[in-house]
Scaffold this active site. Sequence first.
Site, PDB file in Angstrom:
ATOM      1  N   LYS A   1      35.340  61.750  27.173  1.00  0.00           N
ATOM      2  CA  LYS A   1      34.893  63.200  26.883  1.00  0.00           C
ATOM      3  C   LYS A   1      35.310  63.639  25.488  1.00  0.00           C
ATOM      4  CE  LYS A   1      36.770  63.987  30.974  1.00  0.00           C
ATOM      5  NZ  LYS A   1      36.580  63.084  31.754  1.00  0.00           N
TER       6      LYS A   1
ATOM      7  N   LYS B   1      34.292  69.150  30.546  1.00  0.00           N
ATOM      8  CA  LYS B   1      32.899  68.904  31.168  1.00  0.00           C
ATOM      9  C   LYS B   1      32.222  69.974  30.986  1.00  0.00           C
ATOM     10  CE  LYS B   1      34.818  65.288  34.588  1.00  0.00           C
ATOM     11  NZ  LYS B   1      35.347  65.307  35.879  1.00  0.00           N
TER      12      LYS B   1
END
Lengths: 172, 315
Positions: free
Chosen positions: B106, B205
């Site tokens: 990420k 996220k």
Amino acid sequence: MSNSGSRTYTVRLELVDRPGELVRALEPIASRGGNLRAISHERGSVTPRGQIPVEVDVEATPEQFETIVEALQETDINVVRAGQERYTEEVVVVLVGDLIGADLSETLAAVQSVSGVSVRDISLTSPHGEASSARLRLATESGGVASTLDTLRRVAGERGLRVVEPLGGERV
Amino acid sequence: MNVAVVGVGAVGSAVAELADEHGHTVTALVDSSGAAVDSGGLDVTATLDRKNETGAVGDADPDRLDAVAHDVLVEATPTTLGDAQPGFGHVEAALERDRNVVLANKGPVAERYGDVRALAAESEGEVRFEATVGGAIPVLSTIEDVGPAQITAVRGVLNGTANFILSRMAAEGLAYEHVLAEAQDLGVAETDPSFDVEGTDAALKCVIVANVLADGREYTLADATVEGIRDLPTGALELAAETNRTIRLVGEVQNGAVRVAPRLVPENGAMAVTGTQNIVQFETRHAGSLYHSGRGAGGPETASAIFADINRLDG
């Protein structure tokens, strides 16, 4: 019993659909000197929460009317509108933290000082060994939920309390 | 396609093991200990066995991937914050040699999205990162398909560890510390659970979602308002349950704001997924809400999102 100071108020209630609810709702009105003028319910009408909306016209003095509304709010009967004030939206939040140290009543007073916000009920739990929690049911004017939550977040933040807010965008 | 995998943890290993089933060939496996490369296709089982036995995948030079045939580089090293290194460097190097990049890490797209986009614009290669959000759940491709401008909000339960803790606290009336210890025993929570329980993972996220939704603006973790679930009292869940609600750690991207916090949700509503399950709600302009739920973590689950990305490169 039209004494000089009395006038007609409209109270809008939302009742749970079960036998005896209407009688239970009318009792505090009659016992506090209110004169029932009209009760109306549109057959088949149900709120999105599945409750039955009922409008009651009451003749009473302003003082009597105030005690009637208080008595109704002490029951779990949902008073949507009383007199001029119109509460159209409800929001439930949970506060977490040292609620006693933070003085819960002061916190609530600060929230209620915002116009159009009313604390409907409070449920408190303070188990041994963990932070205490309180569930608040707040009534606001139509469209007032966001600003009510903003205020609550600020007031709670000042007192070191966490606010668990409802998630928007999903209708219950 | 020829696939080079960097990072040989749960996700990287699963990608290597499942590549053949998806019609791809693994030509490189790289981790911090070294590299195994074979432009004709690696023996994945032998390479992973070797890593298990010796701790190293191989003794090839991990910095010489330019000499190895690969159409796509899968970046599956652990997520790092700030400069997002070494993941960002791997992305940079692959794009500079005009290779496609598929991310499970990420860091680069949460912390340096603008830099990644700029590198991609200069490259023949493409960057995709479905696996960075919601594991197996197609989150970014849904946004791509529906159209970012058509989506007014994205909300989700995006961290399995936090959700396991909250749903078990609610179901059993157990205290936070007790359930956390249980989760650690089960391997659901890390020894240091901060990343999950403080909301950082869910926030990353959401930041990635915000970057995909945003038209021009770049988001990083610093733009997110983050509150975790650490030390949430059981009493709060009990009070919620009395009114048919429960509490979930929800990430929300709406009106340009990114927010992660414990929120009240209807107990029987879509968002109240239990255990390690994840769910994502897409609120659309004209089509109401769409919900995708599924496994938000795990090697093979995340690998499935990586293969979805690789297949999209194909098309």
